[in-house]
Design a protein around this motif. Sequence first.
Motif, PDB file in Angstrom:
ATOM      1  N   UNK A 114     -40.165  57.276  -7.806  1.00 33.39           N
ATOM      2  CA  UNK A 114     -39.161  57.729  -8.775  1.00 33.39           C
ATOM      3  C   UNK A 114     -39.810  58.483  -9.937  1.00 33.39           C
ATOM      4  N   UNK A 115     -41.001  58.026 -10.345  1.00 32.02           N
ATOM      5  CA  UNK A 115     -41.691  58.697 -11.444  1.00 32.02           C
ATOM      6  C   UNK A 115     -41.029  58.494 -12.795  1.00 32.02           C
ATOM      7  N   UNK A 116     -40.206  57.468 -12.916  1.00 29.38           N
ATOM      8  CA  UNK A 116     -39.574  57.216 -14.215  1.00 29.38           C
ATOM      9  C   UNK A 116     -39.241  55.733 -14.367  1.00 29.38           C
ATOM     10  N   UNK A 117     -38.951  55.390 -15.618  1.00 28.52           N
ATOM     11  CA  UNK A 117     -38.488  54.037 -15.931  1.00 28.52           C
ATOM     12  C   UNK A 117     -36.991  53.970 -15.696  1.00 28.52           C
ATOM     13  N   UNK A 118     -36.500  52.767 -15.380  1.00 29.88           N
ATOM     14  CA  UNK A 118     -35.055  52.555 -15.310  1.00 29.88           C
ATOM     15  C   UNK A 118     -34.650  51.523 -16.359  1.00 29.88           C
ATOM     16  N   UNK A 119     -33.393  51.624 -16.752  1.00 29.65           N
ATOM     17  CA  UNK A 119     -32.808  50.704 -17.726  1.00 29.65           C
ATOM     18  C   UNK A 119     -31.561  50.128 -17.062  1.00 29.65           C
ATOM     19  N   UNK A 120     -31.441  48.809 -17.025  1.00 29.39           N
ATOM     20  CA  UNK A 120     -30.283  48.217 -16.351  1.00 29.39           C
ATOM     21  C   UNK A 120     -29.625  47.196 -17.275  1.00 29.39           C
ATOM     22  N   UNK A 121     -28.278  47.201 -17.295  1.00 28.40           N
ATOM     23  CA  UNK A 121     -27.569  46.284 -18.182  1.00 28.40           C
ATOM     24  C   UNK A 121     -26.173  46.013 -17.616  1.00 28.40           C
ATOM     25  N   UNK A 122     -25.625  44.848 -17.814  1.00 25.37           N
ATOM     26  CA  UNK A 122     -26.129  43.684 -18.516  1.00 25.37           C
ATOM     27  C   UNK A 122     -26.175  42.530 -17.520  1.00 25.37           C
ATOM     28  N   UNK A 123     -27.353  42.060 -17.215  1.00 23.98           N
ATOM     29  CA  UNK A 123     -27.499  40.984 -16.237  1.00 23.98           C
ATOM     30  C   UNK A 123     -27.838  39.659 -16.868  1.00 23.98           C
ATOM     31  N   UNK A 124     -27.672  39.528 -18.189  1.00 19.22           N
ATOM     32  CA  UNK A 124     -28.123  38.269 -18.800  1.00 19.22           C
ATOM     33  C   UNK A 124     -27.280  37.749 -19.953  1.00 19.22           C
ATOM     34  N   UNK A 125     -26.416  38.561 -20.537  1.00 23.42           N
ATOM     35  CA  UNK A 125     -25.691  38.009 -21.696  1.00 23.42           C
ATOM     36  C   UNK A 125     -24.179  38.025 -21.527  1.00 23.42           C
ATOM     37  N   UNK A 126     -23.601  39.190 -21.329  1.00 19.27           N
ATOM     38  CA  UNK A 126     -22.136  39.279 -21.267  1.00 19.27           C
ATOM     39  C   UNK A 126     -21.648  38.946 -19.864  1.00 19.27           C
ATOM     40  N   UNK A 127     -20.775  37.948 -19.790  1.00 19.84           N
ATOM     41  CA  UNK A 127     -20.416  37.404 -18.476  1.00 19.84           C
ATOM     42  C   UNK A 127     -19.493  38.362 -17.716  1.00 19.84           C
ATOM     43  N   UNK A 128     -18.354  38.679 -18.297  1.00 20.21           N
ATOM     44  CA  UNK A 128     -17.409  39.610 -17.657  1.00 20.21           C
ATOM     45  C   UNK A 128     -16.938  40.612 -18.699  1.00 20.21           C
ATOM     46  N   UNK A 129     -17.770  41.571 -19.075  1.00 21.74           N
ATOM     47  CA  UNK A 129     -17.390  42.463 -20.173  1.00 21.74           C
ATOM     48  C   UNK A 129     -16.145  43.281 -19.847  1.00 21.74           C
ATOM     49  N   UNK A 130     -15.279  43.439 -20.860  1.00 21.66           N
ATOM     50  CA  UNK A 130     -14.126  44.321 -20.685  1.00 21.66           C
ATOM     51  C   UNK A 130     -14.549  45.752 -21.002  1.00 21.66           C
ATOM     52  N   UNK A 131     -13.594  46.660 -20.946  1.00 20.22           N
ATOM     53  CA  UNK A 131     -13.925  48.085 -21.132  1.00 20.22           C
ATOM     54  C   UNK A 131     -14.625  48.322 -22.469  1.00 20.22           C
ATOM     55  N   UNK A 132     -14.070  47.691 -23.528  1.00 22.95           N
ATOM     56  CA  UNK A 132     -14.641  47.903 -24.863  1.00 22.95           C
ATOM     57  C   UNK A 132     -16.099  47.405 -24.904  1.00 22.95           C
ATOM     58  N   UNK A 133     -16.314  46.240 -24.317  1.00 23.92           N
ATOM     59  CA  UNK A 133     -17.676  45.687 -24.304  1.00 23.92           C
ATOM     60  C   UNK A 133     -18.611  46.587 -23.496  1.00 23.92           C
ATOM     61  N   UNK A 134     -18.100  47.127 -22.399  1.00 24.90           N
ATOM     62  CA  UNK A 134     -18.965  47.980 -21.557  1.00 24.90           C
ATOM     63  C   UNK A 134     -19.423  49.230 -22.316  1.00 24.90           C
ATOM     64  N   UNK A 135     -18.558  49.729 -23.193  1.00 24.86           N
ATOM     65  CA  UNK A 135     -18.943  50.923 -23.969  1.00 24.86           C
ATOM     66  C   UNK A 135     -20.169  50.588 -24.835  1.00 24.86           C
ATOM     67  N   UNK A 136     -20.137  49.421 -25.489  1.00 24.45           N
ATOM     68  CA  UNK A 136     -21.295  49.053 -26.321  1.00 24.45           C
ATOM     69  C   UNK A 136     -22.505  48.724 -25.452  1.00 24.45           C
ATOM     70  N   UNK A 137     -22.262  48.161 -24.280  1.00 25.93           N
ATOM     71  CA  UNK A 137     -23.378  47.900 -23.361  1.00 25.93           C
ATOM     72  C   UNK A 137     -24.091  49.222 -23.022  1.00 25.93           C
ATOM     73  N   UNK A 138     -23.296  50.274 -22.785  1.00 30.24           N
ATOM     74  CA  UNK A 138     -23.896  51.596 -22.529  1.00 30.24           C
ATOM     75  C   UNK A 138     -24.688  52.037 -23.761  1.00 30.24           C
ATOM     76  N   UNK A 139     -24.077  51.927 -24.935  1.00 26.31           N
ATOM     77  CA  UNK A 139     -24.745  52.412 -26.159  1.00 26.31           C
ATOM     78  C   UNK A 139     -26.046  51.649 -26.414  1.00 26.31           C
ATOM     79  N   UNK A 140     -26.039  50.344 -26.201  1.00 23.16           N
ATOM     80  CA  UNK A 140     -27.262  49.559 -26.427  1.00 23.16           C
ATOM     81  C   UNK A 140     -28.366  49.968 -25.449  1.00 23.16           C
TER      82      UNK A 140
END
Length: 319
Positions: free
Chosen positions: A148-174
């Motif tokens: 791949x030649x690059x780093x990957x960033x993956x979220x969220x597998x450890x804090x938010x259990x079932x994020x709603x749409x609003x939560x997912x937007x902040x998950x993207x931003x973080x």
Amino acid sequence: MTIDFRIIEPVRSVPALLDLARLVASVRGPRRVAVAAAGDAHVLAAVHEARLENLIRPILFGDPAAITAAAHEVGLDLGRADVRPAANNDEAAELAVRSVTSGEADILMKGLLDTAVLLRAVLNKDWGLRAGKLLSHVLVYDVPGADFGRLFFMSDGAMNIEPDLKAKITIVENAVAVAHALGIPQPNVAMLAAVEVVNPDMSTAVDDAIISKMGDRGQIKGASIDGPLALDNAVSLEAARIKKIASPVAGRADVLIVDDIDVGNVFYKTLVYFARARVAGVIMGARAPIVLTSRADSEEAKFNSLALACVLSERLPLV
Ligand code: COD
């Protein structure tokens, strides 16, 4: 002397992340890390390593006897370590969090206590680390041997259990904020689903399409976002070509956003156990980076996570 992060080369691997952490520490000095319930052998070994590299100065909260016993397990002499006694895990969590809130420490790290105990202390309304934003976990990884030649960033597998749409937007931003801190100014974000078409019966795909459109309209900044995308056509140009997906993100994703904690956690453990990925993880959105590795994580993963938190703590203004 300050570091101009705009001129940092994109970090493309976990070893390069470690080099960046060393550079930051050499310029700005070691970060202070409050370890909650520090009586864990692998946590202490990782902390010791980071201390030897002059990345951090640890403050160890917990039962002094348990901390000494854990240190002996991995052959460490705590010497003049800064140990702060706590009667139980709740108190250790509170004292460690307060140490960050007060500005004494720059980073919080989980030791041998339940994740929920630490997170509840972090979320405490009176003395916790909330910054008026959703907190979410971001995993940074590379896969040695893959091209791949690059780093990957993956979220969220450890804090938010079932994020709603609003939560997912902040998950993207973080997650995007972590990519920015590692020299990737406009990361490609793939909103992952089982499909790459918007099936109205699949709520994940519908959320993904909305967030993708928000990205197009500039409502989420600093990233190119597309979704829904299936994992193969998010990371493989060949898979994207075969599926005839015309998108600047398809096949070139840096950031992978999953729907819920179960998908993210299985994704993470698959990376580690089947692909020998090198990983680092951090909780974002709080007043300071939080290192939240699990007991079974390797000492190396804990060390990598500390290094990531050191880089991020330079970029997170205290509110
Ligand atoms: N960011 C900011 N505030 C939050 C968040 C968040 N991610 N989650 C909850 N809050 C706030 C809420 O708005 C509310 O004000 C308060 O905290 C309590 O909210 P609850 O009742 O939903 O929170 P809890 O205490 O029941 O649960 C919060 C946890 C983080 C403990 C919970 O979501 C959890 O257990 N997550 C999974 C952690 C885990 O087990 N991970 C395993 C892999 S390591």
